[in-house]
Design a protein around this motif. Structure first.
Motif, mmCIF file in Angstrom:
data_model
loop_
_atom_site.group_PDB
_atom_site.id
_atom_site.type_symbol
_atom_site.label_atom_id
_atom_site.label_comp_id
_atom_site.label_asym_id
_atom_site.label_seq_id
_atom_site.Cartn_x
_atom_site.Cartn_y
_atom_site.Cartn_z
ATOM 1 N N GLU A 1 -2.253 -7.279 -3.503
ATOM 2 C CA GLU A 1 -3.069 -6.331 -3.514
ATOM 3 C C GLU A 1 -4.494 -6.844 -2.708
ATOM 4 O O GLU A 1 -5.081 -6.048 -1.859
ATOM 5 C CB GLU A 1 -3.226 -5.334 -4.688
ATOM 6 C CG GLU A 1 -2.102 -4.391 -5.211
ATOM 7 C CD GLU A 1 -2.395 -3.671 -6.266
ATOM 8 O OE1 GLU A 1 -3.398 -3.457 -6.602
ATOM 9 O OE2 GLU A 1 -1.151 -3.417 -6.663
ATOM 10 N N VAL B 1 -4.923 1.142 -0.964
ATOM 11 C CA VAL B 1 -3.868 0.114 -1.285
ATOM 12 C C VAL B 1 -2.497 0.548 -2.165
ATOM 13 O O VAL B 1 -1.501 0.702 -1.810
ATOM 14 C CB VAL B 1 -4.544 -1.304 -1.265
ATOM 15 C CG1 VAL B 1 -3.164 -2.233 -1.828
ATOM 16 C CG2 VAL B 1 -5.000 -1.920 -0.272
ATOM 17 N N PRO B 2 -3.031 0.816 -3.462
ATOM 18 C CA PRO B 2 -2.068 1.298 -4.331
ATOM 19 C C PRO B 2 -1.101 2.778 -3.647
ATOM 20 O O PRO B 2 -0.117 2.715 -4.108
ATOM 21 C CB PRO B 2 -2.622 1.781 -5.634
ATOM 22 C CG PRO B 2 -3.994 0.960 -5.573
ATOM 23 C CD PRO B 2 -4.241 0.889 -4.075
ATOM 24 N N LEU C 1 1.055 1.135 -1.173
ATOM 25 C CA LEU C 1 2.138 0.531 -1.950
ATOM 26 C C LEU C 1 3.156 1.246 -2.444
ATOM 27 O O LEU C 1 4.332 0.908 -2.690
ATOM 28 C CB LEU C 1 1.552 -0.606 -2.704
ATOM 29 C CG LEU C 1 0.766 -1.811 -2.144
ATOM 30 C CD1 LEU C 1 0.108 -2.600 -3.121
ATOM 31 C CD2 LEU C 1 1.558 -2.687 -1.254
#
Length: 119
Positions: A21, A48-49, A52
């Protein structure tokens, strides 16, 4: 003898995920500005999370493919600002049994097309 328990393996996996990450944020922070995309590192770290979490649904598992998805979405589609992407992008990404590289090529062609039409 060294014994690795399942909780140890989960800790190692989570550490590897966190390193990826951070590496992804660092990569995008260098990748996006030359493409005239304004980068706010805090906002990027929050995206990002979200991105993802979507990758398993698109059958994207390799870090290279995931990074390329982020390059396309953050560079051309405004990023992972909500829980979903445009319907045409989802149609491309949900294509079943398509090689990830080809899927991402199609997504990039669609994202960069001025009309925003599905190719």
């Amino acid at each position: 003898m060294l014994v690795l328990r399942p909780e140890h393996m989960r800790a190692f996996e989570r550490a590897a995920e966190e390193r990826f990450e951070q590496a992804l944020v660092t990569h995008l922070a260098g990748f996006l500005p030359p493409r005239r995309v304004t980068v706010d590192l805090v906002d990027l770290a929050e995206q990002v999370p979200r991105g993802l979490a979507l990758c398993p649904r698109f059958h994207l598992e390799r870090q290279f493919d995931i990074a390329r998805l982020f390059e396309i979405v953050c560079g051309s589609l405004g990023g992972f600002r909500s829980e979903t992407l445009p319907i045409d992008a989802l149609n491309i990404l949900y294509t079943y049994r398509l090689d990830p590289a080809l899927k991402l090529d199609r997504l990039q062609a669609w994202a960069e097309k001025p009309s925003g039409k599905l190719v």
